[in-house]
Each structure stands twice: as structure tokens, then as C-alpha cells.
Design a protein around this motif. Structure first.
Motif, PDB file in Angstrom:
ATOM      1  N   ALA A 143       0.817  -1.210   0.000  1.00 40.47           N
ATOM      2  CA  ALA A 143       0.000   0.000   0.000  1.00 40.47           C
ATOM      3  C   ALA A 143       0.852   1.262   0.000  1.00 40.47           C
ATOM      4  N   LYS A 144       0.334   2.354  -0.610  1.00 43.23           N
ATOM      5  CA  LYS A 144       0.956   3.667  -0.482  1.00 43.23           C
ATOM      6  C   LYS A 144       1.122   3.947   1.021  1.00 43.23           C
ATOM      7  N   PRO A 145       2.191   4.493   1.515  1.00 40.30           N
ATOM      8  CA  PRO A 145       3.283   5.212   0.853  1.00 40.30           C
ATOM      9  C   PRO A 145       4.362   4.349   0.204  1.00 40.30           C
ATOM     10  N   ASP A 146       4.172   3.027   0.176  1.00 42.67           N
ATOM     11  CA  ASP A 146       5.133   2.222  -0.584  1.00 42.67           C
ATOM     12  C   ASP A 146       5.001   2.634  -2.060  1.00 42.67           C
ATOM     13  N   PRO A 147       6.122   2.776  -2.762  1.00 41.70           N
ATOM     14  CA  PRO A 147       6.054   3.271  -4.151  1.00 41.70           C
ATOM     15  C   PRO A 147       5.593   2.234  -5.181  1.00 41.70           C
ATOM     16  N   GLU A 148       5.319   0.995  -4.741  1.00 35.51           N
ATOM     17  CA  GLU A 148       5.046  -0.094  -5.693  1.00 35.51           C
ATOM     18  C   GLU A 148       4.068   0.273  -6.814  1.00 35.51           C
ATOM     19  N   VAL A 149       2.906   0.822  -6.448  1.00 33.69           N
ATOM     20  CA  VAL A 149       1.870   1.091  -7.455  1.00 33.69           C
ATOM     21  C   VAL A 149       2.390   2.004  -8.574  1.00 33.69           C
ATOM     22  N   PHE A 150       3.195   3.000  -8.206  1.00 37.10           N
ATOM     23  CA  PHE A 150       3.707   3.929  -9.218  1.00 37.10           C
ATOM     24  C   PHE A 150       4.901   3.348  -9.969  1.00 37.10           C
ATOM     25  N   LEU A 151       5.719   2.553  -9.282  1.00 37.69           N
ATOM     26  CA  LEU A 151       6.860   1.928  -9.956  1.00 37.69           C
ATOM     27  C   LEU A 151       6.381   0.918 -10.998  1.00 37.69           C
ATOM     28  N   VAL A 152       5.320   0.168 -10.672  1.00 37.09           N
ATOM     29  CA  VAL A 152       4.764  -0.779 -11.638  1.00 37.09           C
ATOM     30  C   VAL A 152       4.198  -0.007 -12.835  1.00 37.09           C
ATOM     31  N   LEU A 157       4.737   1.474 -18.526  1.00 33.91           N
ATOM     32  CA  LEU A 157       4.792   2.517 -19.556  1.00 33.91           C
ATOM     33  C   LEU A 157       6.157   2.557 -20.229  1.00 33.91           C
ATOM     34  N   GLY A 158       7.112   1.832 -19.644  1.00 35.25           N
ATOM     35  CA  GLY A 158       8.476   1.859 -20.178  1.00 35.25           C
ATOM     36  C   GLY A 158       9.190   3.154 -19.858  1.00 35.25           C
ATOM     37  N   ALA A 159       8.815   3.782 -18.748  1.00 35.69           N
ATOM     38  CA  ALA A 159       9.417   5.067 -18.372  1.00 35.69           C
ATOM     39  C   ALA A 159      10.277   4.906 -17.123  1.00 35.69           C
ATOM     40  N   GLN A 160      11.362   5.683 -17.056  1.00 39.10           N
ATOM     41  CA  GLN A 160      12.175   5.679 -15.844  1.00 39.10           C
ATOM     42  C   GLN A 160      11.417   6.463 -14.777  1.00 39.10           C
ATOM     43  N   PRO A 161      11.464   6.014 -13.510  1.00 36.00           N
ATOM     44  CA  PRO A 161      10.738   6.720 -12.452  1.00 36.00           C
ATOM     45  C   PRO A 161      11.018   8.219 -12.406  1.00 36.00           C
ATOM     46  N   GLU A 162      12.285   8.618 -12.601  1.00 32.84           N
ATOM     47  CA  GLU A 162      12.619  10.057 -12.527  1.00 32.84           C
ATOM     48  C   GLU A 162      11.933  10.850 -13.636  1.00 32.84           C
ATOM     49  N   TYR A 163      11.434  10.156 -14.645  1.00 34.74           N
ATOM     50  CA  TYR A 163      10.737  10.825 -15.735  1.00 34.74           C
ATOM     51  C   TYR A 163       9.225  10.704 -15.614  1.00 34.74           C
ATOM     52  N   CYS A 164       8.746  10.393 -14.402  1.00 30.94           N
ATOM     53  CA  CYS A 164       7.303  10.288 -14.203  1.00 30.94           C
ATOM     54  C   CYS A 164       6.777  11.421 -13.328  1.00 30.94           C
ATOM     55  N   VAL A 165       5.564  11.841 -13.633  1.00 27.99           N
ATOM     56  CA  VAL A 165       4.864  12.873 -12.862  1.00 27.99           C
ATOM     57  C   VAL A 165       3.598  12.240 -12.289  1.00 27.99           C
ATOM     58  N   VAL A 166       3.417  12.360 -10.973  1.00 35.46           N
ATOM     59  CA  VAL A 166       2.261  11.723 -10.317  1.00 35.46           C
ATOM     60  C   VAL A 166       1.290  12.771  -9.780  1.00 35.46           C
ATOM     61  N   PHE A 167       0.009  12.578 -10.021  1.00 30.82           N
ATOM     62  CA  PHE A 167      -1.044  13.426  -9.454  1.00 30.82           C
ATOM     63  C   PHE A 167      -1.734  12.662  -8.331  1.00 30.82           C
ATOM     64  N   GLU A 168      -1.748  13.227  -7.152  1.00 31.57           N
ATOM     65  CA  GLU A 168      -2.251  12.536  -5.957  1.00 31.57           C
ATOM     66  C   GLU A 168      -2.991  13.480  -5.022  1.00 31.57           C
ATOM     67  N   ASP A 169      -4.018  12.970  -4.344  1.00 29.97           N
ATOM     68  CA  ASP A 169      -4.749  13.797  -3.381  1.00 29.97           C
ATOM     69  C   ASP A 169      -4.467  13.383  -1.935  1.00 29.97           C
ATOM     70  N   SER A 170      -3.772  12.262  -1.732  1.00 30.46           N
ATOM     71  CA  SER A 170      -3.563  11.794  -0.358  1.00 30.46           C
ATOM     72  C   SER A 170      -2.104  11.972   0.068  1.00 30.46           C
ATOM     73  N   ILE A 171      -1.903  12.154   1.363  1.00 33.99           N
ATOM     74  CA  ILE A 171      -0.550  12.305   1.901  1.00 33.99           C
ATOM     75  C   ILE A 171       0.269  11.048   1.589  1.00 33.99           C
ATOM     76  N   ALA A 172      -0.339   9.892   1.840  1.00 36.61           N
ATOM     77  CA  ALA A 172       0.360   8.621   1.593  1.00 36.61           C
ATOM     78  C   ALA A 172       0.745   8.481   0.120  1.00 36.61           C
ATOM     79  N   GLY A 173      -0.112   8.980  -0.763  1.00 37.77           N
ATOM     80  CA  GLY A 173       0.147   8.899  -2.201  1.00 37.77           C
ATOM     81  C   GLY A 173       1.294   9.803  -2.624  1.00 37.77           C
ATOM     82  N   ILE A 174       1.348  11.007  -2.041  1.00 42.46           N
ATOM     83  CA  ILE A 174       2.455  11.933  -2.326  1.00 42.46           C
ATOM     84  C   ILE A 174       3.764  11.307  -1.840  1.00 42.46           C
ATOM     85  N   GLN A 175       3.707  10.698  -0.662  1.00 46.73           N
ATOM     86  CA  GLN A 175       4.912  10.041  -0.132  1.00 46.73           C
ATOM     87  C   GLN A 175       5.335   8.894  -1.051  1.00 46.73           C
ATOM     88  N   ALA A 176       4.360   8.151  -1.563  1.00 52.89           N
ATOM     89  CA  ALA A 176       4.663   7.034  -2.470  1.00 52.89           C
ATOM     90  C   ALA A 176       5.367   7.544  -3.723  1.00 52.89           C
TER      91      ALA A 176
END
Ligand code: B16
Ligand code: MG
Length: 217
Positions: A143-152, A157-176
């Protein structure tokens, strides 16, 4: 180089928190446990299992394993009656327009949600075709704040994590997102989502120029 964009669902694309609230409140009250909006806030981005654990804790109540599963099923059934009544009008302001802008610019888009009902919700609001990949509560275990969901999501998408932008409404999601080394965009209150790289009240505050600039860096 082009970035990839990952969207949370509940609280970013649609406001399903109000439906979760109704369903959890009915369940909690049925067990003699009080449940208010402040408690609901604390369940944002939290999985179904962990949400029920928290509610039982708040009520100093314990149940058998069998009953726990029955309660989760009951809550979800109740929640799905609201979901099944959803249509495109539930999409939060400017979300569809921004997705279209990203699509028009060939920017890869994924969903990164804790919900097991994510696909059903996207279908109801007719947004499924916008997503190149969908990662939800059925694909990930941590579960978030673990980054798993976004890393998967990034990997699919074949993208490097540093090249990803995440939109989140929860504190745990921002931490993830931060834990995944991604750019985090908070949708909500600045003082609550103060760990985000940028925060906006909603998508009407985000300009097309800002999004395109984010996508191009
Ligand atoms: P379900 P998100 C999360 O979705 C919700 O914010 C959270 O309140 C909910 O308990 C969780 O999904 C699980 O949802 O019961 O439908 O599997 O914000 O990560 O899109
Ligand atoms: Mg959310």
C-alpha cells in the motif's frame, strides 16, 4: 525526452470519497461505531482491508476473520451501488481536458490507484481509453506510501521513475510518489500536501502551459 504521467483515481479524477464515506459510515454505525468526515479523510488512499482495520480500532471492536471478510464485502456492495450510478458528470473539472491535452501531445498516461474497483469506475465515466496502462488494487500488494503502485505503472509505460509525474490527493500517495523518485503534484490543500513538489486545489488551477512544460523537461 518525454515524461510519463500517472494519475491517482479517487480524489484526483473523481470524488468517490463521498461514496466511501456513506458506505463506511453505514457499516461503522451498524457496529455501534461513530464515523465522521475527519475519520474519512484518514482513509483516503488507504486500502479496503486497512480502512476496516482502522475503523474497528477506533471503535475498540474486534471481529472474527470470517466476519471481517463479510464486513468488507458488505461495505463494497454498498459502495458499488453508488459507483454503478456514476456517469461522465462525475469527472472532476478540467480532468478530461487535461487528459486530452496529454494524449494530443503523445504523452504516456497510466492510472495508479489503490482501488480494486478502478476499472469499473473508469468504465462508468468513459475514461478508460485515455489510459495506456492501469495499475490498481488488483495488481499491487504494497500500500501507499510504498512506491510499488507507481513503480509498476512506470515500468508498464516503459518510463524511468525520474521521468514520471504523479497526481495525488492523499498524503500517503504523495509520499509514495516521492519514494519512487517521481515528481509529485498534490491535488488539494497546500498545508495538507506540503510534501508535494507542486500543489493545486484542482485541475482548473493547472495551466496547459505548465503541464506541457512538465512533460518536456
Ligand atoms: P476499494 P485511490 C483508494 O483509491 C481510496 O482513496 C480509498 O479511500 C479506498 O479505501 C481505496 O482506494 C480502496 O478502494 O475499496 O474500491 O478497493 O485514491 O488510491 O484511487
Ligand atoms: Mg486518492
Amino acid at each position: 525526452k518525454t515524461k510519463a504521467f500517472i494519475f491517482d483515481l479517487d480524489g484526483v479524477i473523481v470524488d468517490t470519497a463521498k461514496f466511501h464515506f456513506q458506505a463506511w459510515k453505514r457499516l461503522a454505525n451498524g457496529l455501534g461505531i461513530d464515523f465522521d468526515h475527519e475519520q474519512n479523510e484518514q482513509l483516503k488512499g488507504v486500502s479496503r482491508v486497512n480502512s476496516l482495520k482502522k475503523i474497528l480500532d477506533w471503535g475498540n471492536t474486534s471481529v472474527s476473520e470470517e466476519e471481517f471478510i463479510q464486513l468488507m464485502d458488505k461495505k463494497n456492495e454498498d459502495y458499488l451501488t453508488y459507483v454503478d450510478a456514476m456517469d461522465e458528470s462525475e469527472i472532476l473539472p478540467q480532468v478530461k481536458e487535461k487528459l486530452q491535452l496529454l494524449k494530443d501531445n503523445n504523452i504516456p498516461i497510466a492510472l495508479g490507484s489503490a482501488s480494486k474497483n478502478a476499472r469499473r469506475i473508469l468504465d462508468k465515466i468513459n475514461l478508460t481509453p485515455f489510459f495506456d496502462e492501469i495499475v490498481d488494487g488488483t495488481n499491487v500488494t504494497k500500500a501507499k506510501p510504498d512506491p510499488e503502485v507507481f513503480l509498476v505503472g512506470a515500468e508498464k509505460l516503459g518510463a524511468q521513475p525520474e521521468y514520471c509525474v504523479v497526481f495525488e490527493d492523499s498524503i500517503a500517495g504523495i509520499q509514495a510518489a516521492n519514494n519512487a523518485q517521481m515528481t509529485s503534484i498534490g491535488i488539494g490543500q497546500k498545508n495538507v500536501l506540503n510534501q508535494a513538489d507542486h500543489t493545486f486545489q484542482d485541475f482548473t488551477e493547472i495551466s496547459d502551459e505548465f503541464l506541457i512544460k512538465l512533460a518536456r523537461i
